[in-house]
Design an enzyme around this catalytic site. Structure first.
Site, PDB file in Angstrom:
ATOM      1  N   ARG A 198      34.040  -1.230  20.058  1.00 40.08           N
ATOM      2  CA  ARG A 198      33.988  -0.660  21.417  1.00 40.08           C
ATOM      3  C   ARG A 198      33.062  -1.490  22.310  1.00 40.08           C
ATOM      4  O   ARG A 198      33.323  -1.664  23.499  1.00 40.08           O
ATOM      5  CB  ARG A 198      33.499   0.790  21.364  1.00 40.08           C
ATOM      6  CG  ARG A 198      34.525   1.737  20.775  1.00 40.08           C
ATOM      7  CD  ARG A 198      33.911   3.062  20.377  1.00 40.08           C
ATOM      8  NE  ARG A 198      33.570   3.902  21.506  1.00 40.08           N
ATOM      9  CZ  ARG A 198      32.737   4.942  21.432  1.00 40.08           C
ATOM     10  NH1 ARG A 198      32.172   5.259  20.289  1.00 40.08           N
ATOM     11  NH2 ARG A 198      32.480   5.654  22.499  1.00 40.08           N
ATOM     12  N   ARG A 222      32.147  11.853  15.763  1.00 37.03           N
ATOM     13  CA  ARG A 222      33.409  11.286  16.237  1.00 37.03           C
ATOM     14  C   ARG A 222      33.794  10.092  15.368  1.00 37.03           C
ATOM     15  O   ARG A 222      32.928   9.306  14.981  1.00 37.03           O
ATOM     16  CB  ARG A 222      33.237  10.813  17.691  1.00 37.03           C
ATOM     17  CG  ARG A 222      33.202  11.952  18.675  1.00 37.03           C
ATOM     18  CD  ARG A 222      32.750  11.544  20.062  1.00 37.03           C
ATOM     19  NE  ARG A 222      33.298  10.290  20.569  1.00 37.03           N
ATOM     20  CZ  ARG A 222      33.085   9.830  21.800  1.00 37.03           C
ATOM     21  NH1 ARG A 222      32.339  10.542  22.650  1.00 37.03           N
ATOM     22  NH2 ARG A 222      33.585   8.684  22.189  1.00 37.03           N
ATOM     23  N   LYS A 235      26.100   8.610  29.506  1.00 37.13           N
ATOM     24  CA  LYS A 235      26.932   8.954  30.670  1.00 37.13           C
ATOM     25  C   LYS A 235      27.238  10.451  30.701  1.00 37.13           C
ATOM     26  O   LYS A 235      27.086  11.099  31.730  1.00 37.13           O
ATOM     27  CB  LYS A 235      28.271   8.198  30.639  1.00 37.13           C
ATOM     28  CG  LYS A 235      28.161   6.704  30.750  1.00 37.13           C
ATOM     29  CD  LYS A 235      29.528   6.059  30.943  1.00 37.13           C
ATOM     30  CE  LYS A 235      30.461   6.183  29.758  1.00 37.13           C
ATOM     31  NZ  LYS A 235      30.041   5.444  28.554  1.00 37.13           N
TER      32      LYS A 235
HETATM   33  P1  AMP Z   1      34.377   8.125  25.739  1.00 39.97           P
HETATM   34  O1  AMP Z   1      34.167   9.521  25.284  1.00 39.97           O
HETATM   35  O2  AMP Z   1      34.251   7.964  27.226  1.00 39.97           O
HETATM   36  O3  AMP Z   1      33.545   7.124  24.978  1.00 39.97           O
HETATM   37  O4  AMP Z   1      35.920   7.780  25.409  1.00 39.97           O
HETATM   38  C1  AMP Z   1      36.414   7.796  24.083  1.00 39.97           C
HETATM   39  C2  AMP Z   1      37.673   6.968  23.963  1.00 39.97           C
HETATM   40  O5  AMP Z   1      38.685   7.495  24.826  1.00 39.97           O
HETATM   41  C3  AMP Z   1      37.542   5.507  24.372  1.00 39.97           C
HETATM   42  O6  AMP Z   1      37.023   4.683  23.339  1.00 39.97           O
HETATM   43  C4  AMP Z   1      38.997   5.165  24.715  1.00 39.97           C
HETATM   44  O7  AMP Z   1      39.772   5.006  23.542  1.00 39.97           O
HETATM   45  C5  AMP Z   1      39.450   6.442  25.401  1.00 39.97           C
HETATM   46  N1  AMP Z   1      39.176   6.417  26.865  1.00 39.97           N
HETATM   47  C6  AMP Z   1      38.361   7.257  27.575  1.00 39.97           C
HETATM   48  N2  AMP Z   1      38.348   6.934  28.878  1.00 39.97           N
HETATM   49  C7  AMP Z   1      39.176   5.862  28.999  1.00 39.97           C
HETATM   50  C8  AMP Z   1      39.573   5.033  30.098  1.00 39.97           C
HETATM   51  N3  AMP Z   1      39.110   5.254  31.352  1.00 39.97           N
HETATM   52  N4  AMP Z   1      40.426   4.022  29.847  1.00 39.97           N
HETATM   53  C9  AMP Z   1      40.926   3.782  28.612  1.00 39.97           C
HETATM   54  N5  AMP Z   1      40.579   4.491  27.533  1.00 39.97           N
HETATM   55  C10 AMP Z   1      39.715   5.532  27.714  1.00 39.97           C
END
Ligand code: AMP
Length: 220
Positions: free
Chosen positions: A173, A162, A15
């Site tokens: 996740r 991370r 993404k």
């Molecule tokens: P990502 O980098 O998009 O994988 O996001 C990393 C982490 O941030 C996720 O595993 C959630 O803990 C949190 N997070 C990011 N975007 C959201 C969202 N829209 N809703 C809830 N948690 C989020």
């Protein structure tokens, strides 16, 4: 016309990479909710303190917090020609709230792109993903390694893994994605906003397919 695009898909589907590509192409900002939260954690803000415990165990940050972040961010001047959402919405509650925010703004969603990929491929990708601490550039030790080990090609920053890219957390996740996030796909599919792509292909191939979707849109 403002372009409002959602890049959707499980963790590790690409993404961020595709959102960045479209952001450069259309000159509209990429709004990555994950990057916003990580930045807050790095700066030690109260948002960061609140988000960290959810993020490190792979859980979702509460909807009210996420909606508040996006609501504020899309008011910024650089969003006046549209924006690309990467990592939001992730629950039905966030999806419904986004609809309301866009309605209020008078700018409907242009397109949702879902990057599809198997759980096995995701685990392989995420456990070999590394991110630059300074500029957030993304690398993959298997298919897109940095030129110098541990250093960012773009800015020379330090690369790190991370916490939530460790295998046990990735599995958690994926379960949350299946339970809470996939219903969002049905929502957009019913509204005929959804285009699905095979996210397991190379970055260039996926970019080509993403561009083709927008060329099609421009000629409609
Ligand atoms: P990502 O980098 O998009 O994988 O996001 C990393 C982490 O941030 C996720 O595993 C959630 O803990 C949190 N997070 C990011 N975007 C959201 C969202 N829209 N809703 C809830 N948690 C989020």
């Amino acid at each position: 016309m403002q372009r409002i695009i959602v890049i959707f898909g499980p963790p590790g589907a690409g993404k961020g990479t595709q959102a960045k590509f479209l952001s450069d192409k259309f000159n509209i900002p990429q709004i990555s909710t994950g990057d916003i939260l990580r930045e807050a954690v790095k700066k030690g803000t109260s948002l960061g303190a609140q988000a960290q415990s959810y993020m490190s165990r792979g859980a979702l940050v509460p909807d009210e917090v996420m909606v508040g972040i996006v609501e504020e961010r899309i008011k910024d001047k650089d969003c006046s020609n549209g924006f690309i959402l990467d990592g939001f919405p992730r629950t039905i509650a966030q999806t419904e709230k986004l609809e309301k925010l866009l309605q209020k703004r008078g700018t409907p969603l242009t397109q949702v792109i879902n990057l599809k990929i198997s759980d096995k491929e995701i685990i392989k990708r995420l456990t070999s993903r590394r991110v630059c601490r300074s500029c957030n550039a993304i690398y993959n030790l298997l298919v897109n390694p940095p030129k110098v080990k541990g250093k960012c090609d773009v800015c020379g920053g330090e690369l790190y893994q991370r916490d939530d890219d460790k295998e046990e957390v990735v599995k958690k996740r994926l379960k949350i994605y299946a339970d809470e996030t996939t219903p969002v796909l049905n929502f957009y599919s019913k509204r005929k906003l959804l285009k699905e792509l095979d996210g397991s292909r190379s970055i260039n191939e996926v970019q080509g397919a993403v561009l083709a979707i927008f060329q099609l849109l421009l000629t409609q």
